[in-house]
Design a protein around this motif. Structure first.
Motif, PDB file in Angstrom:
ATOM      1  N   ILE A 219     -20.145  82.381 -97.219  1.00 15.09           N
ATOM      2  CA  ILE A 219     -20.000  80.931 -97.024  1.00 15.09           C
ATOM      3  C   ILE A 219     -21.036  80.190 -97.858  1.00 15.09           C
ATOM      4  N   LYS A 220     -22.267  80.728 -97.898  1.00 16.77           N
ATOM      5  CA  LYS A 220     -23.304  80.124 -98.745  1.00 16.77           C
ATOM      6  C   LYS A 220     -22.886  80.153-100.218  1.00 16.77           C
ATOM      7  N   LEU A 221     -22.328  81.288-100.646  1.00 20.31           N
ATOM      8  CA  LEU A 221     -21.849  81.399-102.028  1.00 20.31           C
ATOM      9  C   LEU A 221     -20.691  80.425-102.278  1.00 20.31           C
ATOM     10  N   GLY A 222     -19.832  80.271-101.255  1.00 23.34           N
ATOM     11  CA  GLY A 222     -18.731  79.314-101.362  1.00 23.34           C
ATOM     12  C   GLY A 222     -19.229  77.887-101.499  1.00 23.34           C
ATOM     13  N   VAL A 223     -20.290  77.550-100.759  1.00 19.61           N
ATOM     14  CA  VAL A 223     -20.888  76.207-100.838  1.00 19.61           C
ATOM     15  C   VAL A 223     -21.469  75.972-102.231  1.00 19.61           C
ATOM     16  N   ILE A 224     -22.202  76.972-102.745  1.00 19.95           N
ATOM     17  CA  ILE A 224     -22.791  76.848-104.088  1.00 19.95           C
ATOM     18  C   ILE A 224     -21.695  76.695-105.149  1.00 19.95           C
ATOM     19  N   GLY A 225     -20.643  77.532-105.033  1.00 21.19           N
ATOM     20  CA  GLY A 225     -19.521  77.439-105.966  1.00 21.19           C
ATOM     21  C   GLY A 225     -18.833  76.079-105.892  1.00 21.19           C
ATOM     22  N   SER A 226     -18.682  75.562-104.680  1.00 22.76           N
ATOM     23  CA  SER A 226     -18.057  74.239-104.486  1.00 22.76           C
ATOM     24  C   SER A 226     -18.897  73.141-105.115  1.00 22.76           C
ATOM     25  N   LEU A 227     -20.212  73.221-104.930  1.00 22.14           N
ATOM     26  CA  LEU A 227     -21.113  72.208-105.498  1.00 22.14           C
ATOM     27  C   LEU A 227     -21.076  72.230-107.026  1.00 22.14           C
ATOM     28  N   LEU A 228     -21.017  73.437-107.598  1.00 22.08           N
ATOM     29  CA  LEU A 228     -20.898  73.552-109.057  1.00 22.08           C
ATOM     30  C   LEU A 228     -19.578  72.944-109.547  1.00 22.08           C
ATOM     31  N   ALA A 229     -18.512  73.230-108.816  1.00 20.44           N
ATOM     32  CA  ALA A 229     -17.193  72.685-109.176  1.00 20.44           C
ATOM     33  C   ALA A 229     -17.196  71.160-109.079  1.00 20.44           C
ATOM     34  N   MET A 230     -17.810  70.626-108.021  1.00 21.84           N
ATOM     35  CA  MET A 230     -17.878  69.172-107.839  1.00 21.84           C
ATOM     36  C   MET A 230     -18.707  68.516-108.927  1.00 21.84           C
ATOM     37  N   LEU A 231     -19.784  69.178-109.332  1.00 21.93           N
ATOM     38  CA  LEU A 231     -20.626  68.654-110.414  1.00 21.93           C
ATOM     39  C   LEU A 231     -19.842  68.597-111.722  1.00 21.93           C
ATOM     40  N   ALA A 232     -19.095  69.668-112.006  1.00 19.88           N
ATOM     41  CA  ALA A 232     -18.268  69.707-113.216  1.00 19.88           C
ATOM     42  C   ALA A 232     -17.165  68.647-113.157  1.00 19.88           C
ATOM     43  N   LEU A 233     -16.578  68.457-111.979  1.00 17.12           N
ATOM     44  CA  LEU A 233     -15.529  67.437-111.811  1.00 17.12           C
ATOM     45  C   LEU A 233     -16.087  66.032-112.030  1.00 17.12           C
ATOM     46  N   ALA A 234     -17.297  65.795-111.514  1.00 20.24           N
ATOM     47  CA  ALA A 234     -17.935  64.485-111.695  1.00 20.24           C
ATOM     48  C   ALA A 234     -18.170  64.205-113.179  1.00 20.24           C
ATOM     49  N   GLY A 235     -18.606  65.249-113.922  1.00 21.15           N
ATOM     50  CA  GLY A 235     -18.803  65.098-115.358  1.00 21.15           C
ATOM     51  C   GLY A 235     -17.501  64.809-116.081  1.00 21.15           C
ATOM     52  N   LEU A 236     -16.444  65.524-115.705  1.00 18.11           N
ATOM     53  CA  LEU A 236     -15.120  65.313-116.308  1.00 18.11           C
ATOM     54  C   LEU A 236     -14.607  63.902-116.017  1.00 18.11           C
ATOM     55  N   LEU A 237     -14.783  63.472-114.772  1.00 18.86           N
ATOM     56  CA  LEU A 237     -14.317  62.152-114.353  1.00 18.86           C
ATOM     57  C   LEU A 237     -15.053  61.053-115.119  1.00 18.86           C
ATOM     58  N   TYR A 238     -16.364  61.226-115.283  1.00 17.93           N
ATOM     59  CA  TYR A 238     -17.162  60.239-116.017  1.00 17.93           C
ATOM     60  C   TYR A 238     -16.709  60.166-117.473  1.00 17.93           C
ATOM     61  N   TYR A 239     -16.478  61.334-118.079  1.00 24.37           N
ATOM     62  CA  TYR A 239     -16.024  61.376-119.479  1.00 24.37           C
ATOM     63  C   TYR A 239     -14.668  60.673-119.640  1.00 24.37           C
ATOM     64  N   LEU A 240     -13.733  60.965-118.739  1.00 22.69           N
ATOM     65  CA  LEU A 240     -12.398  60.362-118.825  1.00 22.69           C
ATOM     66  C   LEU A 240     -12.450  58.854-118.593  1.00 22.69           C
ATOM     67  N   ASP A 241     -13.330  58.424-117.687  1.00 20.96           N
ATOM     68  CA  ASP A 241     -13.458  56.990-117.419  1.00 20.96           C
ATOM     69  C   ASP A 241     -14.048  56.263-118.619  1.00 20.96           C
ATOM     70  N   GLU A 242     -14.977  56.914-119.322  1.00 20.59           N
ATOM     71  CA  GLU A 242     -15.555  56.316-120.532  1.00 20.59           C
ATOM     72  C   GLU A 242     -14.530  56.288-121.666  1.00 20.59           C
ATOM     73  N   THR A 243     -13.683  57.322-121.743  1.00 21.57           N
ATOM     74  CA  THR A 243     -12.694  57.426-122.810  1.00 21.57           C
ATOM     75  C   THR A 243     -11.485  56.527-122.562  1.00 21.57           C
ATOM     76  N   PHE A 244     -11.054  56.452-121.284  1.00 24.61           N
ATOM     77  CA  PHE A 244      -9.888  55.622-120.927  1.00 24.61           C
ATOM     78  C   PHE A 244     -10.278  54.620-119.830  1.00 24.61           C
ATOM     79  N   PRO A 245     -11.083  53.618-120.172  1.00 21.78           N
ATOM     80  CA  PRO A 245     -11.556  52.659-119.152  1.00 21.78           C
ATOM     81  C   PRO A 245     -10.435  51.847-118.515  1.00 21.78           C
ATOM     82  N   GLU A 246      -9.311  51.700-119.242  1.00 25.66           N
ATOM     83  CA  GLU A 246      -8.202  50.902-118.712  1.00 25.66           C
ATOM     84  C   GLU A 246      -7.555  51.536-117.483  1.00 25.66           C
ATOM     85  N   LEU A 247      -7.760  52.845-117.277  1.00 24.33           N
ATOM     86  CA  LEU A 247      -7.171  53.532-116.124  1.00 24.33           C
ATOM     87  C   LEU A 247      -7.967  53.311-114.836  1.00 24.33           C
ATOM     88  N   ASN A 248      -9.221  52.856-114.957  1.00 21.90           N
ATOM     89  CA  ASN A 248     -10.072  52.594-113.773  1.00 21.90           C
ATOM     90  C   ASN A 248     -10.112  53.800-112.818  1.00 21.90           C
TER      91      ASN A 248
END
Length: 292
Positions: A219-248
């Motif tokens: 479960i601890k490993l699952g939490v760490i893996g989830s946090l890494l995935a969420m961090l990567a998703l946040a980075g992807l989301l920020y990049y897409l928002d900067e690239t396509f700001p019209e999508l909000n």
């Protein structure tokens, strides 16, 4: 010698944990990306729908007061996102820029009409609703013609429906694959400790007592893996928002919270279920079956 063996075991354990965390993180990142796509499908579809333009061409006899009234009326209608007046002079300039030469020099006059360009709200961009709107506008005495790209509207609506269906199908498939991959990683990790499990069982430890440390660890490993995935998703989301700001993409915090929360809970839930059943499998094996 004993210290060297102990260091080897620690490195092996860390390597095993790292592979589990990495597999959980990667799979959850892909699943989260699909989740972001799913919750933003309507937003992306709405963005493309709202680019469809309806051109209302006005008669030469149309008075300025009639044009202003029509533009103001359209701007306040529930189905209109924007209504922009385009004079025939402005239309001629735009057309000249597009084709690279002044067509009026050849014709000797400007054949274009004054018009009002309408962009509809996404919920009203369908062949039936646009046709109704076009008929109402054409009925006005000072309106000469209402023009829009009917094949494009049909194609857009068909593709939006297909896209929504296939994203749902892909979501189901990816969720199933995610469960299988994380389950396999955890089972391989526990497989390396099958003799320890059987030894504990042989000295009288209960099944729940044996399972408990494995479940807590994974479960601890699952939490760490989830946090890494969420961090990567946040980075992807920020990049897409900067690239396509019209999508909000960062506009709807609640939906984003559901996706990120879902990724986090999935990491914990799949880790718990996989560990429970993996340990149960080795607990139920006979000693001679551990070698196969």
């Amino acid at each position: 010698m004993a210290k060297s063996f102990e260091n080897f075991q620690k490195r092996k354990l860390i390597s095993s944990y790292f592979s589990v965390v990495l597999s959980i993180g990667l799979v959850l990142f892909l699943l989260g990306t699909l989740g972001l796509l799913l919750v933003n499908t309507k937003k992306m579809a709405d963005h493309f729908k709202e680019q469809v333009t309806i051109a209302v061409f006005l008669k030469e006899s149309a008075k300025e007061v009639e044009i202003n009234q029509l533009q103001k009326s359209l701007a306040t209608d529930e189905y209109v996102k924007s209504a922009t007046y385009v004079s025939k002079e402005a239309a001629a300039e735009q057309h000249t820029e597009e084709i690279g030469e002044n067509f009026m020099d050849f014709l000797g006059y400007n054949p274009l009409k004054n018009s009002i360009d309408i962009k509809l709200k996404a919920d009203f961009v369908s062949p039936e609703q646009i046709e109704d709107i076009a008929e109402k506008l054409t009925a006005k005495e000072y309106v000469e013609e209402v023009s829009y790209d009917k094949p494009l509207v049909d194609l857009l609506n068909d593709n939006v429906k297909k896209l929504g269906f296939w994203i749902l199908v892909a979501s189901g498939i990816f969720t199933f694959i995610a469960v299988l991959l994380i389950n396999s990683s955890i089972r391989l990790s526990i497989y390396s400790k099958r003799f320890i499990i059987k030894t504990m069982q042989m000295v009288g430890a209960t099944k729940s007592f044996i399972r408990q440390p494995f479940i807590k660890t994974n479960i601890k490993l699952g939490v760490i893996g989830s946090l890494l995935a969420m961090l990567a998703l946040a980075g992807l989301l920020y990049y897409l928002d900067e690239t396509f700001p019209e999508l909000n993409l960062l506009e709807d915090i609640q939906l984003l919270g559901i996706v990120f929360g879902g990724v986090f809970l999935l990491g914990i839930l799949i880790s718990f279920i996989s560990t429970y059943f993996a340990t149960s499998r080795f607990l139920n094996l006979r000693t001679d079956e551990l070698y196969y």
